[in-house]
Design an enzyme around this catalytic site. Sequence first.
Site, short mmCIF file in Angstrom:
data_model
loop_
_atom_site.label_atom_id
_atom_site.label_comp_id
_atom_site.label_asym_id
_atom_site.label_seq_id
_atom_site.Cartn_x
_atom_site.Cartn_y
_atom_site.Cartn_z
N LYS A 212 -10.04 3.18 -1.12
CA LYS A 212 -11.26 2.81 -2.49
C LYS A 212 -11.67 1.56 -2.24
O LYS A 212 -11.65 0.78 -1.42
CB LYS A 212 -10.31 2.82 -3.69
CG LYS A 212 -9.64 4.11 -4.01
CD LYS A 212 -9.02 4.05 -5.43
CE LYS A 212 -8.28 5.64 -5.84
NZ LYS A 212 -7.69 5.29 -7.09
N TYR B 162 -14.07 14.29 -9.06
CA TYR B 162 -12.94 13.91 -9.97
C TYR B 162 -13.03 15.09 -11.34
O TYR B 162 -12.57 14.55 -12.49
CB TYR B 162 -12.91 12.64 -10.52
CG TYR B 162 -12.35 11.65 -9.55
CD1 TYR B 162 -11.13 11.71 -9.25
CD2 TYR B 162 -13.09 10.89 -8.60
CE1 TYR B 162 -10.31 10.85 -8.20
CE2 TYR B 162 -12.50 9.99 -7.63
CZ TYR B 162 -11.28 9.99 -7.59
OH TYR B 162 -10.69 8.97 -6.70
N ASN C 260 -6.42 0.49 -7.48
CA ASN C 260 -5.18 0.69 -6.68
C ASN C 260 -5.39 1.07 -5.32
O ASN C 260 -4.31 1.60 -4.46
CB ASN C 260 -4.30 1.69 -7.40
CG ASN C 260 -5.05 3.28 -7.40
OD1 ASN C 260 -5.79 3.44 -6.84
ND2 ASN C 260 -4.49 4.03 -8.26
N HIS D 1 -6.38 6.66 -2.84
CA HIS D 1 -6.45 8.06 -3.22
C HIS D 1 -5.74 8.91 -2.35
O HIS D 1 -5.90 8.92 -1.20
CB HIS D 1 -7.54 8.59 -3.53
CG HIS D 1 -7.73 10.06 -3.89
ND1 HIS D 1 -7.60 10.59 -5.41
CD2 HIS D 1 -7.84 11.11 -3.34
CE1 HIS D 1 -7.82 11.70 -5.10
NE2 HIS D 1 -7.80 12.39 -4.11
N GLU E 220 -10.55 19.20 -1.94
CA GLU E 220 -11.04 17.77 -1.89
C GLU E 220 -11.43 17.57 -0.27
O GLU E 220 -12.39 16.94 -0.09
CB GLU E 220 -9.85 16.81 -2.02
CG GLU E 220 -9.47 16.72 -3.45
CD GLU E 220 -8.41 15.72 -3.72
OE1 GLU E 220 -8.14 15.35 -4.87
OE2 GLU E 220 -7.68 15.09 -2.89
#
Length: 138
Positions: free
Chosen positions: A9, A49, A112, A115, A126
């Site tokens: 990310k 998403y 975080n 993913h 995905e």
Amino acid sequence: MEKTLAIIKPDAVERNLIGKILARVEAEGFKIAAMKMAHLSKREAQGFYYVHKQRAFFDDLTTYMSSGPVVILALRRENAVPKWREIMGATNPAEAAPGTLRKELGLNIEKNSTHGSDSPDNAAFEISYFFSQANIHG
């Protein structure tokens, strides 16, 4: 061999953690089937998403995921989906187990660092969202 999608990310890319995360990927027995760096548009993030569209955090998540470059990986190994999720740790780094990527590298529940697909079906969607079959090796 199962495949899963992983994303390094924006927060991790900004903090120069790409190499550290890739080293962990390889150390855990994953093979990189495809990889690219991209800067997602807000629209691309929203499409990716879409399953979270009705959730309160959707706008913040898609704004964050389009805030800077990401590294997108298709990974393969046996039990790739559960293994990658185990290595990542809980979504909230404060709740993640010691030794997981999110515990070691994550800043907060949004930033975080990684993913990962949550099921084989979602992994298939995905991976196809970012890579054509011709660009996936193995």
